[in-house]
Design an enzyme around this catalytic site. Structure first.
Site, short mmCIF file in Angstrom:
data_model
loop_
_atom_site.label_atom_id
_atom_site.label_comp_id
_atom_site.label_asym_id
_atom_site.label_seq_id
_atom_site.Cartn_x
_atom_site.Cartn_y
_atom_site.Cartn_z
N GLY A 22 0.85 -1.18 0.00
CA GLY A 22 0.00 0.00 0.00
C GLY A 22 0.88 1.23 0.00
N GLY B 44 11.86 8.80 -13.64
CA GLY B 44 12.66 7.58 -13.67
C GLY B 44 14.13 7.85 -13.87
NE ARG C 109 12.90 10.60 -19.64
CZ ARG C 109 11.89 10.67 -20.53
NH1 ARG C 109 12.07 11.31 -21.67
NH2 ARG C 109 10.73 10.11 -20.27
CG ASP D 197 4.90 3.86 -2.65
OD1 ASP D 197 4.18 4.78 -3.06
OD2 ASP D 197 4.58 2.67 -2.71
#
Length: 402
Positions: free
Chosen positions: A136, A320, A322, A350
């Site tokens: 979660g 990501g 980049r 997260d």
């Protein structure tokens, strides 16, 4: 042990046990009773505990009951009353304790299958392995905050099924500082089915939110004392939006900074941008928020400007490999990615959001916190499991040896 460390541990004990005796603490820390009395008096002066004969009680438990009683279970009454007050005492408390993040978020049970590649439509594949563990976005981010060196109070809701005990046991044994775990009488504990490709570490996820979408206004109102004691509120979109919006309004009334991770994306995100201090979409979410396809740094800048024009104060688009693009209404800042050997990207977002919230709560500038979060996330993707987070020392080493 330093004085600040001892007082922090006293507060942590009170958070779990509500009351304590001077004699017990003196024995626990191997100091005199007079030293403990001095500690408790100092904490009482900061309105963190209430002194009583022979010991102390945690003050915020009483405050929580008082707030609920005074509002008559009416969230709007509580909100109006808090909006007329100013948050005080934060700098005083900061001298004793680390920054604090409050997270309203989801707890899911993750069922993870490792596969050589993702299956095609209608295809069955034999998994290379499987695990069942905590997940979660809220729970993962709470773990990240605690590993990144800030205190965290995690608020979530589970069902009344066997997975609810699993959630309680995990949170109790984790490094998460404290938590509030509500139970739904109608929905099961949330769960997620996750495929992790061994080709490139990418993942596919199907989530059933269950009890995560049943948080009431009364349950949000009850966390007001925890929010008041926090520097940052971190939210996502895996809970029912009414609860998330109420928590954001409450944070604004208490002078607490709000970070929103708009994932999984929902059109509800547009309804709360005015309450957001920092919004952290990835490329896909930024495209959905702005209507501009984010494919490169240039298009990310256009999207960021559009998102800020809709009400958000600052935006960080995570891209990501980049890196991340930060826009604060006046200027752009590109945060380069840290090189990483990607094994499992499931918890990368997260990890970034939890570390970002921890950095801001600990007094870092937004650029400093985003850079720290980028390093933190680069370490997280080198580990298996969404909740398997690095620690602060590892992040500092990566920052130094970049």
């Amino acid at each position: 042990m330093f004085l600040e460390e001892r007082r922090q541990q006293i507060l942590e004990y009170l958070n779990k046990n509500e009351r304590v005796k001077v004699e017990f603490l003196a024995s626990l820390f191997n100091v005199t009773k007079e030293t403990i009395r001095t500690d408790l008096n100092a904490l009482a002066a900061e309105k963190l505990v209430q002194r009583c004969h022979g010991g102390a009680m945690v003050l915020r438990r009483s405050l929580q009951s008082k707030l609920i009683t005074e509002t008559g279970d009416n969230f709007e009454v509580l909100l109006k009353r808090l909006q007329s007050q100013k948050k005080t005492g934060c700098q005083e408390k900061g001298k004793v304790m680390r920054g604090k993040v409050c997270i309203l978020g989801s707890f899911n049970v993750d069922i993870v299958a490792k596969v050589a590649r993702f299956p095609k439509g209608g295809e069955s594949l034999l998994a290379l392995g499987s695990t069942l563990g905590p997940g979660g976005k809220g729970a993962n981010q709470a773990t990240a905050v605690s590993r990144a060196g800030a205190r965290v109070h995690f608020v979530s809701k589970v069902g009344q099924d066997p997975f609810s005990q699993f959630a309680y046991d995990h949170l109790t044994s984790s490094e998460i500082h404290s938590f509030t775990l509500y139970q739904s009488e109608t929905e099961p504990t949330g769960n997620a089915i996750i495929y992790v490709s061994q080709e490139n570490g990418e993942n596919m996820i199907a989530i059933y939110p269950g009890a995560n979408t049943t948080i009431s206004e009364d349950e949000v109102a009850a966390i007001a004392p925890e929010l008041e004691d926090s520097d940052v509120l971190l939210v996502q979109l895996e809970n029912n939006f009414s609860a998330t919006l109420s928590a954001m309004k409450l944070a604004r009334a208490l002078g607490v900074k709000v970070i929103m991770n708009p994932a999984p994306f929902s059109k509800h995100a547009f309804e709360c941008l005015e309450y957001v201090d920092v919004i952290t979409p990835n490329e896909t979410e930024a495209s959905q928020l702005s209507g501009i396809e984010v494919q490169c740094l240039s298009s990310a800048k256009e999207a960021a400007q559009c998102i800020v024009s809709q009400g958000a104060r600052r935006v960080i688009i995570t891209m990501g490999s980049r890196g991340a693009l930060l826009f604060d209404e006046t200027q752009f800042q590109h945060i380069p990615a840290f090189p990483a050997l990607s094994i499992d990207t499931t918890g990368a977002g997260d990890a970034f959001n939890g570390a970002l919230a921890a950095g801001i709560a600990n007094g870092q500038s937004l650029v400093q916190a985003a850079t720290y979060a980028s390093a933190f996330a680069s370490l997280a993707v080198e580990r298996e499991g969404a909740s398997n987070m690095p620690d602060n020392d590892q992040v500092l080493a990566r920052l130094v040896h970049r």
